[in-house]
Design an enzyme around this catalytic site. Structure first.
Site, PDB file in Angstrom:
ATOM      1  N   GLU A  15     -39.719  70.168 -22.805  1.00 30.71           N
ATOM      2  CA  GLU A  15     -39.844  69.299 -21.635  1.00 30.71           C
ATOM      3  C   GLU A  15     -41.289  68.805 -21.477  1.00 30.71           C
ATOM      4  O   GLU A  15     -41.524  67.649 -21.139  1.00 30.71           O
ATOM      5  CB  GLU A  15     -39.357  70.054 -20.388  1.00 30.71           C
ATOM      6  CG  GLU A  15     -39.451  69.301 -19.089  1.00 30.71           C
ATOM      7  CD  GLU A  15     -38.691  67.972 -19.048  1.00 30.71           C
ATOM      8  OE1 GLU A  15     -37.908  67.682 -19.975  1.00 30.71           O
ATOM      9  OE2 GLU A  15     -38.901  67.211 -18.100  1.00 30.71           O
ATOM     10  N   CYS A  34     -30.523  47.948 -16.323  1.00 27.98           N
ATOM     11  CA  CYS A  34     -30.322  46.776 -15.472  1.00 27.98           C
ATOM     12  C   CYS A  34     -29.976  47.127 -14.027  1.00 27.98           C
ATOM     13  O   CYS A  34     -29.250  48.081 -13.766  1.00 27.98           O
ATOM     14  CB  CYS A  34     -29.193  45.922 -16.017  1.00 27.98           C
ATOM     15  SG  CYS A  34     -29.391  45.440 -17.714  1.00 27.98           S
ATOM     16  N   LYS A  87     -34.477  54.600 -16.228  1.00 23.46           N
ATOM     17  CA  LYS A  87     -34.200  55.809 -15.460  1.00 23.46           C
ATOM     18  C   LYS A  87     -32.753  56.230 -15.643  1.00 23.46           C
ATOM     19  O   LYS A  87     -32.436  57.405 -15.748  1.00 23.46           O
ATOM     20  CB  LYS A  87     -34.487  55.522 -13.975  1.00 23.46           C
ATOM     21  CG  LYS A  87     -34.256  56.705 -13.054  1.00 23.46           C
ATOM     22  CD  LYS A  87     -35.299  57.753 -13.282  1.00 23.46           C
ATOM     23  CE  LYS A  87     -35.099  58.992 -12.449  1.00 23.46           C
ATOM     24  NZ  LYS A  87     -35.833  60.126 -13.015  1.00 23.46           N
ATOM     25  N   LYS A 105     -42.346  64.872 -21.492  1.00 23.49           N
ATOM     26  CA  LYS A 105     -43.100  64.206 -20.417  1.00 23.49           C
ATOM     27  C   LYS A 105     -44.260  63.423 -21.001  1.00 23.49           C
ATOM     28  O   LYS A 105     -44.499  62.278 -20.657  1.00 23.49           O
ATOM     29  CB  LYS A 105     -43.653  65.232 -19.404  1.00 23.49           C
ATOM     30  CG  LYS A 105     -42.683  65.860 -18.435  1.00 23.49           C
ATOM     31  CD  LYS A 105     -41.983  64.932 -17.507  1.00 23.49           C
ATOM     32  CE  LYS A 105     -40.791  64.391 -18.105  1.00 23.49           C
ATOM     33  NZ  LYS A 105     -39.488  64.572 -17.952  1.00 23.49           N
ATOM     34  N   HIS A 138     -42.841  76.336 -39.836  1.00 23.18           N
ATOM     35  CA  HIS A 138     -41.924  75.706 -40.785  1.00 23.18           C
ATOM     36  C   HIS A 138     -42.014  74.183 -40.704  1.00 23.18           C
ATOM     37  O   HIS A 138     -41.003  73.493 -40.715  1.00 23.18           O
ATOM     38  CB  HIS A 138     -40.504  76.190 -40.517  1.00 23.18           C
ATOM     39  CG  HIS A 138     -40.388  77.678 -40.579  1.00 23.18           C
ATOM     40  ND1 HIS A 138     -40.414  78.375 -41.763  1.00 23.18           N
ATOM     41  CD2 HIS A 138     -40.319  78.606 -39.591  1.00 23.18           C
ATOM     42  CE1 HIS A 138     -40.334  79.677 -41.502  1.00 23.18           C
ATOM     43  NE2 HIS A 138     -40.287  79.838 -40.191  1.00 23.18           N
ATOM     44  N   ARG A 163     -35.425  51.750 -12.375  1.00 21.30           N
ATOM     45  CA  ARG A 163     -34.371  51.952 -13.358  1.00 21.30           C
ATOM     46  C   ARG A 163     -34.806  51.509 -14.756  1.00 21.30           C
ATOM     47  O   ARG A 163     -34.168  51.876 -15.742  1.00 21.30           O
ATOM     48  CB  ARG A 163     -33.125  51.163 -12.944  1.00 21.30           C
ATOM     49  CG  ARG A 163     -32.512  51.660 -11.668  1.00 21.30           C
ATOM     50  CD  ARG A 163     -31.508  50.678 -11.133  1.00 21.30           C
ATOM     51  NE  ARG A 163     -30.334  50.561 -11.960  1.00 21.30           N
ATOM     52  CZ  ARG A 163     -29.234  51.282 -11.824  1.00 21.30           C
ATOM     53  NH1 ARG A 163     -29.169  52.202 -10.881  1.00 21.30           N
ATOM     54  NH2 ARG A 163     -28.197  51.098 -12.598  1.00 21.30           N
ATOM     55  N   TRP A 184     -32.688  45.055 -18.668  1.00 22.22           N
ATOM     56  CA  TRP A 184     -33.253  45.920 -19.714  1.00 22.22           C
ATOM     57  C   TRP A 184     -32.583  45.460 -21.000  1.00 22.22           C
ATOM     58  O   TRP A 184     -31.370  45.648 -21.174  1.00 22.22           O
ATOM     59  CB  TRP A 184     -32.931  47.377 -19.386  1.00 22.22           C
ATOM     60  CG  TRP A 184     -33.603  48.387 -20.260  1.00 22.22           C
ATOM     61  CD1 TRP A 184     -34.844  48.933 -20.092  1.00 22.22           C
ATOM     62  CD2 TRP A 184     -33.054  49.015 -21.432  1.00 22.22           C
ATOM     63  NE1 TRP A 184     -35.108  49.848 -21.081  1.00 22.22           N
ATOM     64  CE2 TRP A 184     -34.028  49.913 -21.924  1.00 22.22           C
ATOM     65  CE3 TRP A 184     -31.854  48.900 -22.123  1.00 22.22           C
ATOM     66  CZ2 TRP A 184     -33.821  50.688 -23.050  1.00 22.22           C
ATOM     67  CZ3 TRP A 184     -31.656  49.680 -23.258  1.00 22.22           C
ATOM     68  CH2 TRP A 184     -32.643  50.565 -23.709  1.00 22.22           C
ATOM     69  N   ASN A 214     -24.601  44.400 -15.628  1.00 23.36           N
ATOM     70  CA  ASN A 214     -25.187  45.645 -16.100  1.00 23.36           C
ATOM     71  C   ASN A 214     -24.164  46.280 -17.016  1.00 23.36           C
ATOM     72  O   ASN A 214     -23.006  46.432 -16.624  1.00 23.36           O
ATOM     73  CB  ASN A 214     -25.478  46.552 -14.882  1.00 23.36           C
ATOM     74  CG  ASN A 214     -26.044  47.904 -15.274  1.00 23.36           C
ATOM     75  OD1 ASN A 214     -26.338  48.141 -16.440  1.00 23.36           O
ATOM     76  ND2 ASN A 214     -26.188  48.775 -14.299  1.00 23.36           N
ATOM     77  N   GLY A 215     -24.550  46.651 -18.232  1.00 25.08           N
ATOM     78  CA  GLY A 215     -23.603  47.258 -19.170  1.00 25.08           C
ATOM     79  C   GLY A 215     -23.654  46.534 -20.501  1.00 25.08           C
ATOM     80  O   GLY A 215     -24.566  45.742 -20.765  1.00 25.08           O
ATOM     81  N   GLU A 240     -43.113  60.312 -23.027  1.00 25.29           N
ATOM     82  CA  GLU A 240     -42.470  59.292 -22.196  1.00 25.29           C
ATOM     83  C   GLU A 240     -43.483  58.387 -21.502  1.00 25.29           C
ATOM     84  O   GLU A 240     -43.290  57.180 -21.438  1.00 25.29           O
ATOM     85  CB  GLU A 240     -41.638  59.960 -21.087  1.00 25.29           C
ATOM     86  CG  GLU A 240     -40.255  60.411 -21.499  1.00 25.29           C
ATOM     87  CD  GLU A 240     -39.520  61.075 -20.346  1.00 25.29           C
ATOM     88  OE1 GLU A 240     -38.345  60.768 -20.144  1.00 25.29           O
ATOM     89  OE2 GLU A 240     -40.112  61.913 -19.628  1.00 25.29           O
TER      90      GLU A 240
HETATM   91  C1  G6P Z   1     -33.118  58.793 -19.140  1.00 29.94           C
HETATM   92  C2  G6P Z   1     -34.269  59.143 -18.223  1.00 29.94           C
HETATM   93  C3  G6P Z   1     -34.596  60.625 -18.357  1.00 29.94           C
HETATM   94  C4  G6P Z   1     -33.358  61.461 -18.090  1.00 29.94           C
HETATM   95  C5  G6P Z   1     -32.188  61.053 -18.985  1.00 29.94           C
HETATM   96  C6  G6P Z   1     -30.885  61.703 -18.535  1.00 29.94           C
HETATM   97  O1  G6P Z   1     -33.535  58.902 -20.463  1.00 29.94           O
HETATM   98  O2  G6P Z   1     -35.403  58.362 -18.528  1.00 29.94           O
HETATM   99  O3  G6P Z   1     -35.605  60.961 -17.430  1.00 29.94           O
HETATM  100  O4  G6P Z   1     -33.659  62.809 -18.301  1.00 29.94           O
HETATM  101  O5  G6P Z   1     -31.982  59.638 -18.909  1.00 29.94           O
HETATM  102  O6  G6P Z   1     -30.578  61.231 -17.258  1.00 29.94           O
HETATM  103  P1  G6P Z   1     -29.640  61.966 -16.227  1.00 29.94           P
HETATM  104  O7  G6P Z   1     -29.653  61.074 -15.018  1.00 29.94           O
HETATM  105  O8  G6P Z   1     -28.283  62.032 -16.861  1.00 29.94           O
HETATM  106  O9  G6P Z   1     -30.203  63.306 -15.969  1.00 29.94           O
END
Ligand code: G6P
Length: 621
Positions: free
Chosen positions: A494, A2, A616, A498, A517, A27, A74, A100-101, A501
Site C-alpha cells: 500500500e 467519467c 477514483k 500511494k 529474489h 473521479r 476519462w 459514462n461506460g 499513484e
Molecule cells: C481506483 C482508485 C483506487 C482504488 C481502486 C479500487 O484504482 O484510484 O484508489 O483503490 O480503484 O476502488 P474501490 O472503490 O473498489 O475500492
C-alpha cells in the site's frame, strides 16, 4: 472516471453543471463539456483539459438555458481532445448526450450507422449512441404529434437504441424537439436523480447534489428515467413502468469541501482518527467479547458452516483484503484467499458451497469487483460487501455486508478507506473467531486493543513533520522499495502504491525477505528502501533484511515502534509510530507512508488529488 451532471428547472443550468462537474473532478478526467438548450438549439461548449479551462471557454461561448447536461471524460476510445469530449450530437442535431461506460460493440454499430446515413466523426464509442438514438428518433418522425403521451416516441426510440448496445452505460440526453425533458439511463454505470423544488438534478454520484437537495432516487440497471421540471417517470428498458423509491442523501458540505486543507488527500489522512472510530462505533460488544455486525444477514449457524472466505477487490481495497487474510486466519482459523476482481471474474475456480465471498470496495462501483460479485452470486454463493458508499451498486447487489462509514473519499489516492477496511477486517476476524474457537478473554482483549486504536492513529499523525522532511530528502529519486513481512507485507504494498499513484515515482512493495529474489538488483545509493519494522514475531528477521540492503549501499527509511532501539541503529531515517499489537500495525504504520507519498508528490509539483491517468471510481474494464 467519467462524471455526469444534468439540470432541469428555473435556474440557468450551467451554474449547477459547472459546480457539479467540479465536485466530480475527483473521479478522474481529461476533458469536459456542457450542453444547454437555448431557444430550441443546443449550445455546446467542450474542451480538453481542466474544468477551469471549460469555465474560461464558457465566458466566450456561453451555454444559456434551463435544461442542460455536463460531463467529465476519462478517455477510453480516442484521445482527450475537444472533439472527443462529450456531449456528442446525433443526426442533424436532434439529440445531445453524455455517457459514462464503454460500448463494446460500437465498431459494428458504427459501420451499420454509416451505411444508413448516420456517420460518426469521432473515435469515441459514445458518438455511436448519439447517432443510434437519432436514427431511432428519425424512424418515428410524426409519431410524436399522434401520441397521447408526447414522450412515448422518445422513450421507445431510446429503448430501441439501448437494446442494441453491448457494454456499460450511464447516459443522460437532451432533445431538440422535446426541450422540456432529460432522459437518463443506466446499465453498469451509476446515476442518481436529485429531487428539488420545481427542479431536478442528475449526477453520477451524490456529491454534486450536496447543498441542492438531499432527496434522491437511484436508477437501477436497465432503467431509464424521463425527467421534467415537475416529474420523474422510471421505465424498465424491457418491462414498462417501475415505481421509483425516494431516498435520503447522506452527505453534507463539510464532507465534500476542503475546509482548511490544501488537498482532499491530506484532509482525509487527517480524518482517520475519526473514521477509524466511525468504523468501530456500536460494533464492540464487551458483554459477549465479540463484534456486532448486523448487516451480514447470515445467522451465526450459517456462518459456522463457512469453510473458506474469498475476498475480491482492486487497488487499495485489495491490499486491505490481504491484511484481512492475515487477521482472519490468525483469529478464526478459516482459510482465506484474496483475488484481484479483474482475474476472478473470468476464472472458474473450484469453490465449495460453503465458500463466502466478500467484495471489498470503497466506491461500490468498481466494474471488475461488481462483475466478480455477480459471477459468484450467479453460482449461488453468499456474497457480502465491505463498502463505503451507501446506495452504491455493490452495496445494493450484495446479500449483506459491512459499511465503513468513513464519509465521502474524494482524493483519488485512497487513504481513510484503507484504514477503515482494515478495521472492518479486524471486526470480522473477531466475529468469526468468537463463533468458532476464540475465548471470551481473547475476544475482550482484541476489543480493548481496537478501542484504543483511534488514539494511536491520532498519534501516528504526529509523524507528519518527519514524513515531510524525509520526502524532501528523497523526492528526486526515481525508484523506491517498500519492504515488510507478515501483516506489514500488505502495508508495504500500500505504501508503494500511494507513492507511485501521486508522485509518479516508481515504487515496488515486496515481502522483505523476498526482495533477495529480484528487487535487490535495483538497490544502489539512489534507491531508498522503506522498511516497515515494528516489534513483532519477525522483527529480527526484517532487521537482517535491512542489513542486506545497507550492505549494498541502499538508503534505509525505517518505520518503527516509538521505543525501538535496534532498527534505528541501521536506518538512515526513522519514523516512530505508537506500538500496537501486530494485527493493528498496518493501520498505524500506513499513516506515515500516506504522508510520505503526499509530501513527495507536493514537492514534485504533482496534482495530488487528480493524479495523471488515474480515476477514483473505475467503471470500465
Ligand atoms: C481506483 C482508485 C483506487 C482504488 C481502486 C479500487 O484504482 O484510484 O484508489 O483503490 O480503484 O476502488 P474501490 O472503490 O473498489 O475500492
Amino acid at each position: 472516471m467519467c462524471g455526469i451532471v444534468g439540470y432541469i428547472g428555473p435556474q440557468q443550468a450551467v451554474s449547477f453543471l459547472l459546480e457539479g462537474l467540479r465536485r466530480l473532478e475527483y473521479r478522474g478526467y481529461d476533458s469536459s463539456g456542457v450542453v444547454a438548450i437555448d431557444e430550441g438549439e443546443f449550445a455546446i461548449t467542450k474542451t480538453a483539459g481542466r474544468i477551469d479551462d471549460l469555465a474560461a471557454k464558457l465566458l466566450s461561448h456561453p451555454a444559456r438555458g434551463h435544461v442542460g447536461l455536463g460531463h467529465t471524460r476519462w478517455a477510453t476510445h480516442g484521445p482527450a481532445t475537444d472533439a472527443n469530449a462529450h456531449p456528442h450530437v446525433g443526426g442533424d442535431g436532434v439529440v445531445a448526450l453524455v455517457h459514462n461506460g464503454v460500448i463494446e460493440n460500437f465498431r459494428e454499430i458504427k459501420k451499420r450507422l454509416a451505411e444508413i446515413g448516420y456517420p460518426c466523426k469521432t473515435a469515441t464509442d459514445t458518438e455511436v449512441i448519439a447517432q443510434l438514438v437519432a436514427s431511432e428518433l428519425d424512424a418515428r418522425v410524426g409519431a410524436a404529434e399522434d401520441a397521447a403521451d408526447r414522450y412515448a416516441p422518445l422513450v421507445e426510440a431510446v429503448q430501441a437504441a439501448l437494446v442494441q448496445l453491448r457494454g456499460t452505460y450511464g447516459l443522460a440526453m437532451v432533445f431538440r424537439d422535446w426541450p422540456d425533458v432529460i432522459v437518463a439511463a443506466r446499465l453498469g454505470s451509476p446515476l442518481v436523480i436529485g429531487i428539488g423544488d420545481g427542479e431536478h438534478f442528475i449526477a453520477s454520484d451524490g456529491s454534486p447534489l450536496v447543498g441542492h437537495t438531499n432527496r434522491i432516487v437511484y436508477l437501477a440497471d436497465h432503467e431509464l428515467a424521463v425527467v421534467t421540471r415537475h416529474s420523474i417517470r422510471v421505465v424498465h428498458r424491457d418491462e414498462g413502468d417501475v415505481r421509483h423509491i425516494e431516498q435520503q442523501l447522506d452527505m453534507d458540505s463539510t464532507q465534500v469541501d476542503l475546509n482548511d486543507f490544501p488537498h482532499y488527500m491530506l484532509k482525509e489522512i487527517f480524518e482517520q482518527p475519526e473514521t477509524v472510530l466511525a468504523a468501530l462505533r456500536g460494533r464492540l460488544n464487551r458483554d459477549e467479547g465479540t463484534a456486532v455486525l448486523g448487516g451480514l444477514n447470515l445467522t451465526p449457524q450459517q456462518l459456522r458452516t463457512i469453510d473458506r472466505i474469498v475476498f475480491t477487490a482492486c487497488g487499495t481495497s485489495y491490499h486491505a483484503s490481504l491484511v484481512g487474510e492475515y487477521m482472519i486466519e490468525a483469529f478464526a482459523h478459516i482459510p482465506v484467499e484474496v483475488e484481484y476482481a479483474s482475474e476472478l471474474r473470468y476464472r472458474n475456480p473450484p469453490m465449495s458451497p460453503s465458500t463466502l465471498l466478500f467484495a471489498v470496495t470503497q466506491s461500490g462501483e468498481t466494474i471488475d469487483t461488481l462483475a466478480a460479485l455477480r459471477e459468484m452470486k450467479r453460482k449461488g454463493h453468499s456474497t457480502l460487501a465491505i463498502c463505503n458508499v451507501v446506495g452504491s451498486t455493490i452495496a445494493r447487489e450484495a446479500d449483506g455486508g459491512v459499511f465503513l462509514h468513513a464519509g465521502p473519499e474524494i482524493g483519488v489516492a485512497s487513504t481513510k478507506a484503507f484504514t477503515s477496511q482494515c478495521v472492518v477486517m479486524a471486526l470480522l476476524a473477531l466475529y468469526f473467531g468468537r463463533i468458532r474457537h476464540l475465548s471470551f478473554e481473547a475476544g475482550l482483549r482484541i476489543i480493548e486493543e481496537l478501542a484504543s486504536l483511534p488514539r494511536h492513529v491520532e498519534q501516528a499523525l504526529e509523524t507528519n513533520n518527519d514524513a515531510r522532511r524525509i520526502a524532501a530528502k528523497y523526492c528526486s529519486c526515481d525508484n523506491f522499495l517498500y519492504l515488510g513481512r507478515q501483516y506489514n507485507f500488505p502495508t508495504a504494498l500500500e505504501g508503494a502504491l500511494k507513492l507511485k499513484e501521486i508522485s509518479y515515482i516508481h515504487a515496488e512493495g515486496y515481502p522483505a525477505a523476498e526482495m533477495k529474489h529480484g528487487p535487490i538488483a535495483l538497490v544502489d545509493e539512489h534507491t531508498p528502501s522503506v522498511f516497515i519494522v515494528p516489534q513483532g514475531a519477525v522483527y529480527h528477521k526484517v532487521i537482517s533484511n535491512m542489513e542486506e540492503i545497507k550492505a549494498r549501499g541502499g538508503p534505509v527509511i525505517a518505520v518503527v515502534d516509538k521505543d525501538d532501539s535496534h532498527a534505528v541503529e541501521l536506518a538512515d531515517d526513522v519514523i516512530r509510530v505508537p506500538a500496537v499489537p501486530e494485527f493493528l500495525q498496518p493501520i498505524v504504520a500506513v499513516i506515515p507512508l500516506q504522508l510520505l507519498a503526499y509530501h513527495a508528490a507536493v514537492l514534485r509539483g504533482c496534482d495530488v488529488d487528480k493524479p495523471r491517468n488515474l480515476a477514483k471510481s473505475v467503471t470500465v474494464e
